[in-house]
Write an enzyme that holds these catalytic residues in place. Structure first.
Site, short mmCIF file in Angstrom:
data_model
loop_
_atom_site.label_atom_id
_atom_site.label_comp_id
_atom_site.label_asym_id
_atom_site.label_seq_id
_atom_site.Cartn_x
_atom_site.Cartn_y
_atom_site.Cartn_z
N ARG A 120 -3.42 -9.95 5.06
CA ARG A 120 -3.84 -10.17 3.67
C ARG A 120 -2.74 -9.60 2.78
NH1 ARG A 120 -6.40 -7.28 -0.38
NH2 ARG A 120 -7.99 -8.39 -1.61
N LYS B 281 0.80 -1.22 0.00
CA LYS B 281 0.00 0.00 0.00
C LYS B 281 0.84 1.27 0.00
CE LYS B 281 -4.38 -1.93 1.40
NZ LYS B 281 -5.48 -2.00 2.37
#
Length: 306
Positions: free
Chosen positions: A257, A216
């Protein structure tokens, strides 16, 4: 399926994006056959569960229509489940969740926490499957405008708590709820880092935590190393992702995740081994202290007798 999957450490969910436009691997697994093969490869690399999604939630992404999402997701879920893979479905649509569960998905991962589709909570409740409730402030198309907080940790805890209450009020067993702080969703790099640093505040809500930091933007900002410097591409953030996996595993996260599984699978196992060593050392210290106290008492009693 009753309750949540039970692992003896932080679990690893491998990501299969059946999309042409996801931020880090869009188009790589858009074909059903390739997506299934990738899911099986992730399991071979150490994934405990494979999370299949057919709609990109990157900042600025527009939604796909329902029929297209179903076409992308359901065949992949069906084939992976038939191969014995534990599958979760990443969707904001109740119809997709329902058909995916019918095809063999064992968990529904909704980034909106049930807010995007009013039918989602009743559907999940009717199937008695675990449900991931993520912190969410609105659709991807404009979520960056919603990244305004006075106290990001406190506000995320409050808003997640309310989302969890809505899910429970809608019939979902609280024992089947997992919470996700929503790193990168209506948050900037500072917000994401604060949430990782204060994970214990989120754990106080009393439910298992799923942390999705993989590749991210906040990791890109950290790795860029300076104001105005260009962040590395998403695919060059896997080592940083594994570092976060180790950190949150030690902080008690239920699962992470990730796109690249092997490094995070290793990271959570090392974190578990360190945790076990710490517990053993603490037990040895307690035993040693007790033994020392008994020895001192024996010496004192002997001296008194003489």
């Amino acid at each position: 399926m009753a309750g949540l999957p039970d692992w003896d450490r932080c679990a690893v969910l491998g990501v299969v994006n059946v999309t042409p436009d996801s931020f880090s691997d869009g188009g790589d697994w858009f074909d059903t056959e390739l997506a299934v093969k990738h899911g099986l490869d992730l399991v071979a690399q150490g994934a405990d569960m494979v999370d299949v999604g057919g709609e990109s939630t990157r900042p600025g992404a527009a939604r796909v229509d329902e029929a297209e999402e179903l076409r992308r997701v359901v065949p992949v879920v069906r084939e992976l489940a038939a191969a014995g893979v534990v599958v979760s479905v990443d969707t904001m649509r109740a119809s997709v969740a329902e058909q995916a569960v019918e095809a063999g998905a064992r968990l529904v991962n909704d980034v909106s926490g049930g807010a995007a589709d009013p039918a989602m909570v009743p559907v999940v409740a009717s199937y008695h499957v675990p449900f991931v409730v993520m912190h969410w402030r609105g659709q991807s198309i404009d979520m960056n405008n919603r990244a305004v907080y006075a106290d990001v940790v406190g506000e995320v805890v409050d808003e997640l708590g309310r989302s969890m209450e809505r899910a429970v009020s809608g019939g979902i067993d609280p024992d089947r709820i997992v919470l996700d702080p929503g790193l990168g969703f209506a948050k900037d790099a500072g917000h994401d880092l604060a949430l990782v640093a204060r994970l214990a505040r989120l754990r106080a809500l009393g439910r298992p935590l799923l942390v999705a930091a993989s590749r991210k933007r906040f990791l890109g900002r950290v790795l860029a190393g300076g104001e105005g410097a260009a962040p590395p591409p998403a695919r060059e953030r896997d080592a940083a992702t594994a570092a976060v996996s180790a950190i949150v595993a030690r902080e008690g996260a239920w699962a992470v995740r990730v796109h690249e599984v092997r490094a995070s699978a290793d990271a959570v196992r090392v974190a578990r081994a360190v945790e076990g060593a710490a517990a053993a050392a603490a037990g040895a210290h307690v035993a040693g202290t007790a033994g020392g106290s008994d020895a001192s008492e024996t010496t004192a009693n002997t001296t008194g007798t003489v």
